[in-house]
Design a protein around this motif. Structure first.
Motif, PDB file in Angstrom:
ATOM      1  N   SER A 101       0.647  -1.315   0.065  1.00 27.61           N
ATOM      2  CA  SER A 101       0.031   0.074  -0.004  1.00 27.61           C
ATOM      3  C   SER A 101       0.785   1.283   0.107  1.00 27.61           C
ATOM      4  N   HIS A 102       0.550   2.130  -0.736  1.00 33.16           N
ATOM      5  CA  HIS A 102       1.193   3.469  -1.010  1.00 33.16           C
ATOM      6  C   HIS A 102       0.293   4.615  -1.322  1.00 33.16           C
ATOM      7  N   GLY A 103       0.800   5.692  -1.406  1.00 38.02           N
ATOM      8  CA  GLY A 103      -0.270   6.967  -1.650  1.00 38.02           C
ATOM      9  C   GLY A 103       0.054   7.553  -3.133  1.00 38.02           C
ATOM     10  N   PHE A 104      -0.614   8.169  -3.598  1.00 44.28           N
ATOM     11  CA  PHE A 104      -0.695   8.999  -4.971  1.00 44.28           C
ATOM     12  C   PHE A 104      -0.692  10.657  -4.398  1.00 44.28           C
ATOM     13  N   GLY A 105       0.252  11.448  -4.809  1.00 38.77           N
ATOM     14  CA  GLY A 105       0.259  12.598  -4.398  1.00 38.77           C
ATOM     15  C   GLY A 105       0.783  13.534  -5.260  1.00 38.77           C
ATOM     16  N   PHE A 106       0.530  14.847  -5.041  1.00 42.01           N
ATOM     17  CA  PHE A 106       0.908  16.222  -6.035  1.00 42.01           C
ATOM     18  C   PHE A 106       2.529  16.222  -5.608  1.00 42.01           C
ATOM     19  N   GLY A 107       3.201  16.615  -6.726  1.00 39.58           N
ATOM     20  CA  GLY A 107       4.633  16.601  -6.610  1.00 39.58           C
ATOM     21  C   GLY A 107       5.207  18.149  -6.902  1.00 39.58           C
ATOM     22  N   LEU A 108       5.525  18.874  -5.834  1.00 32.18           N
ATOM     23  CA  LEU A 108       6.115  20.428  -5.790  1.00 32.18           C
ATOM     24  C   LEU A 108       7.546  20.450  -5.619  1.00 32.18           C
ATOM     25  N   PRO A 109       8.133  21.556  -6.076  1.00 30.29           N
ATOM     26  CA  PRO A 109       9.582  21.765  -5.883  1.00 30.29           C
ATOM     27  C   PRO A 109       9.910  22.117  -4.600  1.00 30.29           C
ATOM     28  N   GLN A 110      10.835  21.538  -3.987  1.00 25.98           N
ATOM     29  CA  GLN A 110      11.425  21.638  -2.515  1.00 25.98           C
ATOM     30  C   GLN A 110      11.225  22.981  -1.899  1.00 25.98           C
ATOM     31  N   GLY A 111      10.441  23.331  -0.828  1.00 25.16           N
ATOM     32  CA  GLY A 111      10.263  24.568  -0.378  1.00 25.16           C
ATOM     33  C   GLY A 111       9.474  25.216  -0.880  1.00 25.16           C
ATOM     34  N   MET A 112       8.371  24.726  -1.733  1.00 25.86           N
ATOM     35  CA  MET A 112       7.432  25.510  -2.284  1.00 25.86           C
ATOM     36  C   MET A 112       6.310  25.759  -1.232  1.00 25.86           C
ATOM     37  N   PRO A 113       5.951  26.962  -1.033  1.00 25.75           N
ATOM     38  CA  PRO A 113       5.026  27.493  -0.044  1.00 25.75           C
ATOM     39  C   PRO A 113       3.391  26.902   0.066  1.00 25.75           C
ATOM     40  N   TYR A 114       2.999  26.530  -1.045  1.00 28.48           N
ATOM     41  CA  TYR A 114       1.755  26.079  -1.709  1.00 28.48           C
ATOM     42  C   TYR A 114       1.454  24.569  -0.983  1.00 28.48           C
ATOM     43  N   GLU A 115       2.504  23.877  -0.500  1.00 33.16           N
ATOM     44  CA  GLU A 115       2.113  22.519   0.037  1.00 33.16           C
ATOM     45  C   GLU A 115       1.068  22.394   1.044  1.00 33.16           C
ATOM     46  N   THR A 116       1.057  23.193   1.836  1.00 35.63           N
ATOM     47  CA  THR A 116       0.130  23.258   3.106  1.00 35.63           C
ATOM     48  C   THR A 116      -1.227  23.500   2.511  1.00 35.63           C
ATOM     49  N   ASN A 117      -1.479  24.415   1.733  1.00 37.05           N
ATOM     50  CA  ASN A 117      -2.691  24.618   1.014  1.00 37.05           C
ATOM     51  C   ASN A 117      -3.226  23.548   0.224  1.00 37.05           C
ATOM     52  N   PHE A 118      -2.514  22.784  -0.458  1.00 35.90           N
ATOM     53  CA  PHE A 118      -2.853  21.921  -1.465  1.00 35.90           C
ATOM     54  C   PHE A 118      -3.239  20.575  -0.394  1.00 35.90           C
ATOM     55  N   SER A 119      -2.360  20.301   0.564  1.00 29.11           N
ATOM     56  CA  SER A 119      -2.670  19.295   1.621  1.00 29.11           C
ATOM     57  C   SER A 119      -4.147  19.467   2.112  1.00 29.11           C
ATOM     58  N   LEU A 120      -4.253  20.600   2.651  1.00 28.39           N
ATOM     59  CA  LEU A 120      -5.397  20.812   3.561  1.00 28.39           C
ATOM     60  C   LEU A 120      -6.870  20.655   2.261  1.00 28.39           C
ATOM     61  N   ALA A 121      -6.517  21.297   1.159  1.00 31.63           N
ATOM     62  CA  ALA A 121      -7.711  20.990   0.197  1.00 31.63           C
ATOM     63  C   ALA A 121      -8.057  19.536   0.038  1.00 31.63           C
ATOM     64  N   ILE A 122      -6.828  18.784  -0.129  1.00 32.52           N
ATOM     65  CA  ILE A 122      -6.812  17.275  -0.275  1.00 32.52           C
ATOM     66  C   ILE A 122      -7.463  16.599   0.760  1.00 32.52           C
ATOM     67  N   LEU A 123      -7.285  16.980   1.990  1.00 33.62           N
ATOM     68  CA  LEU A 123      -7.854  16.510   3.227  1.00 33.62           C
ATOM     69  C   LEU A 123      -9.359  16.924   3.154  1.00 33.62           C
ATOM     70  N   ARG A 124      -9.776  17.813   3.054  1.00 30.06           N
ATOM     71  CA  ARG A 124     -11.368  18.087   2.888  1.00 30.06           C
ATOM     72  C   ARG A 124     -11.881  17.490   1.756  1.00 30.06           C
ATOM     73  N   MET A 125     -11.353  17.216   0.590  1.00 31.40           N
ATOM     74  CA  MET A 125     -12.045  16.629  -0.142  1.00 31.40           C
ATOM     75  C   MET A 125     -12.071  14.938  -0.066  1.00 31.40           C
ATOM     76  N   ARG A 126     -11.183  14.490   0.563  1.00 24.52           N
ATOM     77  CA  ARG A 126     -11.246  13.076   1.054  1.00 24.52           C
ATOM     78  C   ARG A 126     -12.393  12.791   2.224  1.00 24.52           C
ATOM     79  N   GLN A 127     -12.128  13.841   3.267  1.00 25.95           N
ATOM     80  CA  GLN A 127     -13.304  13.876   4.136  1.00 25.95           C
ATOM     81  C   GLN A 127     -14.690  13.893   3.850  1.00 25.95           C
ATOM     82  N   SER A 128     -14.889  14.496   2.463  1.00 21.71           N
ATOM     83  CA  SER A 128     -16.369  14.909   2.165  1.00 21.71           C
ATOM     84  C   SER A 128     -16.808  13.759   1.381  1.00 21.71           C
ATOM     85  N   GLY A 129     -15.653  12.810   0.892  1.00 22.07           N
ATOM     86  CA  GLY A 129     -16.144  11.856  -0.165  1.00 22.07           C
ATOM     87  C   GLY A 129     -16.197  11.810  -1.397  1.00 22.07           C
TER      88      GLY A 129
END
Length: 351
Positions: free
Chosen positions: A234-262
């Motif tokens: 088992s493993h995960g699919f994710g979005f790839g960003l350049p190291q140190g990119m400041p938008y990683e937290t925003n993308f992660s929060l949006a992904i968590l909300r979409m997963r939580q909502s189904g």
């Protein structure tokens, strides 16, 4: 669509992009938007022709012999209890009379035995009649590792190869050795592996890759393939960003909300399992149907044996009790005759 790499001006990559330790050294991953595992894809085979003796399949050969032997043993014991002369004489029971306590015990034991056997047989027969197997013998990763006739493989230099290479499990080591030492076992791309399974160009082939991609391929026309076995690694699919990119937290929060909502689950069902071929997973892989072995029936057989032994023991006790009772009656009768006066004895004899 998953499988096609997309880029934008912000250097964001979205694809069937597995999150691995090696890749994390060079790019920054968001939280996984999909948790998946690896699975197997193979060509569908022709369904087996139904046998007229299919109704005998739920029990293995040993269990069938034991059931027949139990029936014969119960019949012999029960007839002995009813027909033996000493038993009929002392218990005063004929073939047309109600059974004695010993007879009732063996009958009750047999009824319980028959109830369990019939219930088990009915449940297992329904599974055999409902689930139709396929001719191929590959139903899991272990089945694949134990044979060398069917060629199997994955994409060269992929994370799948690394998984089998580094795995400490013996079956995985055998799979890695087979794939690396067998000609044409490894393919250049996932598309090549998928079409090789479907076209059977170089013989029968089993392809190992991410299960969502295999589900998508198998659930769409021409419906020639199926996904077998349970997923592994088992493993995960994710979005790839350049190291140190400041938008990683925003993308992660949006992904968590979409997963939580189904929302993501809905997309997965629509695109991976909603094809013309229906569910890509073979129903026989989800239902583990096995013959009922003798070890599965030991408990009920012990009860039947105890009932037989108990009925024989009770029959012996009944015989002893009736013998003792008749002896006591004869003793009392003889004593009464001896105490009777001689003239009364003659009168009694005369009458």
């Amino acid at each position: 669509m998953v499988g096609q790499l997309m880029t934008c001006n912000a250097d964001l990559a979205a694809a069937s992009f597995t999150i691995t330790g090696e890749r994390s050294e060079y790019i920054q991953f968001t939280k996984p938007y999909l948790d998946v595992g690896l699975s197997l894809l193979q060509l569908k085979g022709d369904q087996e022709t139904a046998s007229i003796w299919l109704f005998l399949n739920p029990f293995d050969f040993t269990t069938k012999l034991v059931i027949v032997a139990s029936l014969a043993a119960v019949w012999i014991v029960f007839m002995a209890l009813r027909k033996l002369v000493f038993y009929t004489t002392f218990v005063q029971q004929g073939p047309d009379d109600a059974p004695s306590l010993s007879g009732k015990l063996i009958v009750d034991g047999w009824y319980f035995f028959a109830l369990i056997v019939i219930s088990t047989y009915t449940a297992n027969l329904a599974a055999f009649l409902t689930v139709k197997g396929f001719s191929q013998g590959i139903h899991s990763l272990d089945d694949l590792a134990l044979q060398t006739e069917i060629v199997y493989g994955t994409v060269k230099d992929s994370s799948v190869i690394e998984f089998f290479k580094n795995s400490p499990i013996e079956a995985h080591k055998r799979i890695y050795t087979f794939m690396t030492n067998t000609e044409n076992a490894l393919v250049e791309s996932a598309e090549e592996g998928l079409h090789r399974v479907q076209n059977k160009s170089d013989g029968e082939y089993v392809f190992m890759w991410d299960q969502p991609i295999l589900d998508y391929f198998a659930s769409h026309q021409p419906c020639k393939t199926r996904v077998v076995g349970t997923s592994f690694n088992s493993h995960g699919f994710g979005f790839g960003l350049p190291q140190g990119m400041p938008y990683e937290t925003n993308f992660s929060l949006a992904i968590l909300r979409m997963r939580q909502s189904g929302f993501i689950d809905g997309l997965s069902e629509k695109w991976f399992e909603g094809g013309e071929c229906g569910n890509a997973v073979d129903a026989s892989e989800l239902t583990d149907v096995e013959e009922v072995g003798i070890t599965d029936m030991i408990g009920v057989m012990i009860i039947l044996v105890c009932a037989i032994a108990g009925s024989i023991g009770i029959a012996i006790i009944e015989c002893i009790w009736w013998i003792t009772k008749r002896k006591m009656k004869r003793t009392f009768h003889s004593k009464d005759v001896e105490d009777t006066p001689s003239n009364q004895q003659s009168i009694v004899f005369y009458v």
